[in-house]
Scaffold this motif. Structure first.
Motif, short mmCIF file in Angstrom:
data_model
loop_
_atom_site.label_atom_id
_atom_site.label_comp_id
_atom_site.label_asym_id
_atom_site.label_seq_id
_atom_site.Cartn_x
_atom_site.Cartn_y
_atom_site.Cartn_z
N LEU A 1 12.84 33.00 -3.97
CA LEU A 1 13.78 33.90 -3.51
C LEU A 1 13.25 35.49 -3.43
O LEU A 1 13.44 36.29 -2.47
N ALA A 2 12.31 35.73 -4.40
CA ALA A 2 11.86 37.16 -4.23
C ALA A 2 10.75 36.96 -3.30
O ALA A 2 10.68 38.21 -2.62
N LYS A 3 10.16 36.20 -2.94
CA LYS A 3 9.12 36.01 -1.62
C LYS A 3 9.83 36.36 -0.33
O LYS A 3 9.36 36.91 0.42
N ASP A 4 11.17 35.78 -0.24
CA ASP A 4 12.07 36.05 0.76
C ASP A 4 12.64 37.35 0.59
O ASP A 4 13.43 37.79 1.64
N GLY A 5 12.40 38.19 -0.26
CA GLY A 5 12.73 39.63 -0.21
C GLY A 5 14.08 39.88 -0.94
O GLY A 5 14.66 41.07 -0.91
N TYR A 6 14.63 39.11 -1.66
CA TYR A 6 15.94 39.16 -2.58
C TYR A 6 15.69 39.94 -3.82
O TYR A 6 14.53 39.72 -4.26
N LYS A 7 16.72 40.51 -4.27
CA LYS A 7 16.36 41.05 -5.36
C LYS A 7 16.81 40.21 -6.70
O LYS A 7 18.00 39.78 -7.02
N VAL A 8 15.85 39.98 -7.38
CA VAL A 8 15.63 38.72 -8.35
C VAL A 8 15.38 39.12 -9.71
O VAL A 8 14.10 39.90 -10.01
#
Length: 266
Positions: free
Chosen positions: A44-51
């Motif tokens: 998820l972080a790699k896809d740019g989401y705030k995690v």
């Protein structure tokens, strides 16, 4: 160079609380830093989401550190080894569809890749409750109530803090701590056959591995279960030190939540 202890303290406080403030509103909050939670965090972080990931213990990695009975190797299957190869962990063919990997290499590398992708990790932090709201007539979890693990362990009466998030991934393993709190404190039904937590059954690795991925899904509006928490929620078996299902579970939950975030369907 002369060292100034006050400046060292100021640097730690400044950076930590900047990180904390950045995470008061999240796309995804992951509770539990085992293999499924870390895999989901990385994707998820790699896809740019705030995690952000919240782990009660000092170290992250869950049960993967110890392999089987402290013999620190793990086993994965053919269909899951790509998740270790993707992050650069050496995987060795053992026999048939079984592959082995060093448990410490898996844990440290997965944690590192998740952090470097942008995941904010808060260790020594416990989730003691959730934020429940009614949205269009439907109750939904939209935040976490957090406290310091040492405060929890000492049994001190210290009030917690709160953050908001679009989705929560319950990845606390066998104990399903977030769901237990949700069910205990509120008149709600889960998306399980009984409407409650079905409970974990004994060892049956073949079925458990398949069901870990199958049971990775939304269990309550705003809450997804992953890893062993998925099997404990939906009443399946445990599997021991084979971790392919855990990794695939993290991959699946990340893909499903990313799809919802992209479409705005939440």
């Amino acid at each position: 160079m002369a060292l100034n202890e006050r400046i060292i303290t100021e640097a730690i406080l400044t950076e930590y609380f900047e990180k904390f403030k950045e995470c008061l509103d999240l796309d995804v909050a992951i509770v539990g830093g085992g293999p499924s939670g870390l895999t989901a965090a990385y994707r998820l972080a790699k896809d740019g989401y705030k995690v952000a990931l919240f782990e009660r213990k000092l170290s992250i990695g869950g049960g993967m550190w110890g392999g089987g009975m402290t013999f620190n190797y793990i086993v994965v299957q053919e269909e899951s080894k790509h998740l270790l190869e993707e992050i650069g962990v050496p995987v060795k063919h053992f026999r048939d569809e079984y592959y082995t990997a060093d448990a410490v290499a898996c844990t440290t590398t997965l944690a590192s890749r998740a952090c470097l992708a942008g995941t904010k990790v808060f260790n020594c932090m416990s989730v003691e409750d959730v934020v429940l709201r009614e949205v269009d007539g439907v109750k939904r979890v939209c935040g976490l109530v957090i406290n310091s693990s040492p405060v929890e362990i000492a049994g001190l009466h210290v009030d917690p803090l709160v953050l908001h998030t679009k989705f929560i991934i319950e990845a606390t393993g066998h104990d399903v701590e977030v769901l237990k709190t949700l069910v205990r404190k509120n008149d709600v039904r889960l998306l399980t056959p009984s409407g409650g937590i079905e409970g974990e059954q004994s060892m049956w690795a073949e079925v458990a591995e398949t069901n870990t991925v199958k049971n990775t899904r939304e269990v309550f509006p705003g809450v997804y279960v992953a890893g062993m928490a998925a099997n404990a929620s939906f009443g399946s078996y445990r599997m021991g030190p084979i971790f392919g299902g855990m990794l695939l579970s993290g991959e699946k939950v990340a893909a499903e939540i990313a799809g919802l975030l992209r479409s705005g369907a939440y």
